[in-house]
Design a protein around this motif. Structure first.
Motif, PDB file in Angstrom:
ATOM      1  N   GLY A   8      63.184 125.460 116.298  1.00  0.00           N
ATOM      2  CA  GLY A   8      64.395 125.342 115.499  1.00  0.00           C
ATOM      3  C   GLY A   8      64.288 124.389 114.337  1.00  0.00           C
ATOM      4  N   GLY A   9      63.136 123.779 114.132  1.00  0.00           N
ATOM      5  CA  GLY A   9      62.984 122.817 113.054  1.00  0.00           C
ATOM      6  C   GLY A   9      62.638 123.477 111.725  1.00  0.00           C
ATOM      7  N   ASP A  10      63.090 122.862 110.638  1.00  0.00           N
ATOM      8  CA  ASP A  10      62.762 123.339 109.298  1.00  0.00           C
ATOM      9  C   ASP A  10      62.920 122.170 108.325  1.00  0.00           C
ATOM     10  OD1 ASP A  10      62.424 125.919 107.468  1.00  0.00           O
ATOM     11  OD2 ASP A  10      63.911 124.592 106.539  1.00  0.00           O
ATOM     12  N   GLU A  11      61.823 121.778 107.690  1.00  0.00           N
ATOM     13  CA  GLU A  11      61.843 120.566 106.865  1.00  0.00           C
ATOM     14  C   GLU A  11      62.765 120.696 105.661  1.00  0.00           C
ATOM     15  OE1 GLU A  11      58.635 117.293 105.555  1.00  0.00           O
ATOM     16  OE2 GLU A  11      58.186 119.308 104.809  1.00  0.00           O
ATOM     17  N   ALA A  12      62.705 121.818 104.956  1.00  0.00           N
ATOM     18  CA  ALA A  12      63.559 121.974 103.783  1.00  0.00           C
ATOM     19  C   ALA A  12      65.039 121.908 104.165  1.00  0.00           C
ATOM     20  CB  ALA A  12      63.254 123.301 103.076  1.00  0.00           C
ATOM     21  N   THR A  13      65.373 122.535 105.295  1.00  0.00           N
ATOM     22  CA  THR A  13      66.759 122.498 105.775  1.00  0.00           C
ATOM     23  C   THR A  13      67.179 121.078 106.116  1.00  0.00           C
ATOM     24  OG1 THR A  13      66.634 124.748 106.636  1.00  0.00           O
ATOM     25  CG2 THR A  13      68.322 123.318 107.578  1.00  0.00           C
ATOM     26  N   LEU A  14      66.319 120.341 106.797  1.00  0.00           N
ATOM     27  CA  LEU A  14      66.664 118.977 107.169  1.00  0.00           C
ATOM     28  C   LEU A  14      66.854 118.097 105.945  1.00  0.00           C
ATOM     29  CD1 LEU A  14      67.132 116.765 109.229  1.00  0.00           C
ATOM     30  CD2 LEU A  14      64.656 116.440 109.377  1.00  0.00           C
ATOM     31  N   LEU A  15      65.921 118.153 105.003  1.00  0.00           N
ATOM     32  CA  LEU A  15      66.029 117.302 103.823  1.00  0.00           C
ATOM     33  C   LEU A  15      67.286 117.626 103.029  1.00  0.00           C
ATOM     34  CD1 LEU A  15      62.307 117.198 102.658  1.00  0.00           C
ATOM     35  CD2 LEU A  15      63.625 115.337 103.683  1.00  0.00           C
ATOM     36  N   GLN A  16      67.617 118.910 102.909  1.00  0.00           N
ATOM     37  CA  GLN A  16      68.832 119.275 102.184  1.00  0.00           C
ATOM     38  C   GLN A  16      70.078 118.777 102.904  1.00  0.00           C
ATOM     39  OE1 GLN A  16      68.633 120.914  99.071  1.00  0.00           O
ATOM     40  NE2 GLN A  16      70.668 119.993  99.043  1.00  0.00           N
ATOM     41  N   ASN A  17      70.081 118.863 104.227  1.00  0.00           N
ATOM     42  CA  ASN A  17      71.234 118.374 104.984  1.00  0.00           C
ATOM     43  C   ASN A  17      71.349 116.858 104.939  1.00  0.00           C
ATOM     44  OD1 ASN A  17      72.942 120.454 106.515  1.00  0.00           O
ATOM     45  ND2 ASN A  17      70.867 121.244 106.801  1.00  0.00           N
ATOM     46  N   ILE A  18      70.229 116.169 104.935  1.00  0.00           N
ATOM     47  CA  ILE A  18      70.280 114.713 104.790  1.00  0.00           C
ATOM     48  C   ILE A  18      70.910 114.355 103.442  1.00  0.00           C
ATOM     49  CG2 ILE A  18      68.878 112.644 104.447  1.00  0.00           C
ATOM     50  CD1 ILE A  18      66.950 113.788 106.571  1.00  0.00           C
ATOM     51  N   ARG A  19      70.473 115.038 102.398  1.00  0.00           N
ATOM     52  CA  ARG A  19      71.040 114.762 101.065  1.00  0.00           C
ATOM     53  C   ARG A  19      72.533 115.079 101.013  1.00  0.00           C
ATOM     54  NH1 ARG A  19      66.578 118.168  99.407  1.00  0.00           N
ATOM     55  NH2 ARG A  19      64.716 116.896  99.025  1.00  0.00           N
ATOM     56  N   ASP A  20      72.899 116.232 101.586  1.00  0.00           N
ATOM     57  CA  ASP A  20      74.277 116.723 101.439  1.00  0.00           C
ATOM     58  C   ASP A  20      75.255 116.090 102.422  1.00  0.00           C
ATOM     59  OD1 ASP A  20      73.281 118.406  99.507  1.00  0.00           O
ATOM     60  OD2 ASP A  20      73.356 120.217 100.743  1.00  0.00           O
ATOM     61  N   LYS A  21      74.792 115.772 103.636  1.00  0.00           N
ATOM     62  CA  LYS A  21      75.710 115.341 104.692  1.00  0.00           C
ATOM     63  C   LYS A  21      75.653 113.837 104.961  1.00  0.00           C
ATOM     64  CE  LYS A  21      76.513 119.773 105.698  1.00  0.00           C
ATOM     65  NZ  LYS A  21      75.812 120.354 106.858  1.00  0.00           N
ATOM     66  N   ILE A  22      74.462 113.260 104.904  1.00  0.00           N
ATOM     67  CA  ILE A  22      74.312 111.848 105.266  1.00  0.00           C
ATOM     68  C   ILE A  22      74.364 110.937 104.047  1.00  0.00           C
ATOM     69  CG2 ILE A  22      72.796 110.127 106.337  1.00  0.00           C
ATOM     70  CD1 ILE A  22      71.762 112.295 108.199  1.00  0.00           C
ATOM     71  N   LEU A  23      73.591 111.266 103.024  1.00  0.00           N
ATOM     72  CA  LEU A  23      73.500 110.381 101.870  1.00  0.00           C
ATOM     73  C   LEU A  23      74.701 110.473 100.951  1.00  0.00           C
ATOM     74  CD1 LEU A  23      69.693 110.625 101.018  1.00  0.00           C
ATOM     75  CD2 LEU A  23      70.898 109.066 102.572  1.00  0.00           C
ATOM     76  N   THR A  24      75.662 111.348 101.276  1.00  0.00           N
ATOM     77  CA  THR A  24      76.932 111.394 100.545  1.00  0.00           C
ATOM     78  C   THR A  24      78.012 110.541 101.215  1.00  0.00           C
ATOM     79  OG1 THR A  24      77.483 113.429 101.735  1.00  0.00           O
ATOM     80  CG2 THR A  24      76.498 113.670  99.542  1.00  0.00           C
ATOM     81  N   LEU A  25      77.699 109.971 102.369  1.00  0.00           N
ATOM     82  CA  LEU A  25      78.637 109.032 102.997  1.00  0.00           C
ATOM     83  C   LEU A  25      78.682 107.747 102.171  1.00  0.00           C
ATOM     84  CD1 LEU A  25      77.557 109.467 106.744  1.00  0.00           C
ATOM     85  CD2 LEU A  25      79.582 110.434 105.634  1.00  0.00           C
ATOM     86  N   PRO A  26      79.693 106.913 102.348  1.00  0.00           N
ATOM     87  CA  PRO A  26      79.743 105.651 101.607  1.00  0.00           C
ATOM     88  C   PRO A  26      78.469 104.836 101.782  1.00  0.00           C
ATOM     89  CG  PRO A  26      81.839 106.061 102.689  1.00  0.00           C
ATOM     90  CD  PRO A  26      80.897 107.120 103.191  1.00  0.00           C
ATOM     91  N   ASP A  27      78.047 104.179 100.708  1.00  0.00           N
ATOM     92  CA  ASP A  27      76.772 103.460 100.708  1.00  0.00           C
ATOM     93  C   ASP A  27      76.636 102.464 101.843  1.00  0.00           C
ATOM     94  OD1 ASP A  27      75.830 104.807  98.523  1.00  0.00           O
ATOM     95  OD2 ASP A  27      76.012 103.142  97.110  1.00  0.00           O
TER      96      ASP A  27
END
Length: 210
Positions: A166-185
């Motif tokens: 179930g792993g996929d690097e491109a999917t994970l990196l995009q989700n980190i950018r979109d879901k995690i790194l958009t949280l308050p600093d």
């Protein structure tokens, strides 16, 4: 109150207690091993655990679930794609060990739903999907406390493996950018296998630059 407990059977994993200070009710996140140690902590501190919450279904995050669930008679919750991991020791990787794991009586949570304590609705967590390490990867976020329990999606200075079921690097990196790194600093990120970090710090990592 947030309390970290490092547990280990095959590899060290961070389990977390998210507890309301007044009532001592709370959630237990990712009890990966050493059920006896975690149950003793619960007894010693007088915690009343209402639910077990899972960030994903790998064996090192679910190894103590069944023993604790039965001891406390509480629900187990994970993201809706978690069934493949909960019910399949090959997918949750425990088939590679001497004690294959399957989970029973799991409640599958809808993305972006909120899990609140029965004791106080002021203490809650929102489940946000972060697939890529696994298809069921998720974090539990509290804006009130400025904390996200991110499992193995992101670590201090790194991110989760993507070469397993179930792993996929491109999917994970995009989700980190979109879901995690958009949280308050200032949001504190609490992971399964590293020390705490912040959104601000992880934004500086070159591998997250699109």
């Amino acid at each position: 109150m947030i309390l970290q407990a490092t547990v280990m059977k095959y590899i060290p994993t961070n389990a977390y207690f998210y507890i309301d200070n007044e009532t001592k009710h709370g959630f237990l996140i990712d009890p990966g091993a050493q059920a006896g140690k975690l149950l003793e902590m619960i007894r010693e501190k007088g915690f009343i655990i209402e639910r077990i919450l899972l960030t994903h279904g790998h064996f090192d995050h679910i190894g103590a679930v069944e023993e604790i669930r039965k001891a406390l008679n509480i629900p187990v919750c994970m993201q809706a794609n978690g069934r493949a991991y909960a019910e399949n020791p090959v997918w949750n990787l425990s088939a590679q060990t001497e004690a294959p794991i399957t989970l029973s009586d799991v409640t599958y949570l809808a993305d972006y739903s909120t899990v609140s304590l029965a004791a106080t609705s002021a203490c809650d967590l929102t489940i946000i999907p972060v697939p890529g390490h696994t298809t069921d990867g998720a974090m539990y976020y509290t804006a009130k406390d400025g904390v996200a329990f991110v499992g193995d999606s992101i670590f201090e200075g790194s991110y989760g493996r993507t070469d397993m079921y179930g792993g996929d690097e491109a999917t994970l990196l995009q989700n980190i950018r979109d879901k995690i790194l958009t949280l308050p600093d200032e949001t504190i990120l609490l992971s399964g296998h590293s020390g705490p970090t912040t959104v601000r710090e992880e934004k500086t990592r070159p591998f997250y630059q699109a």
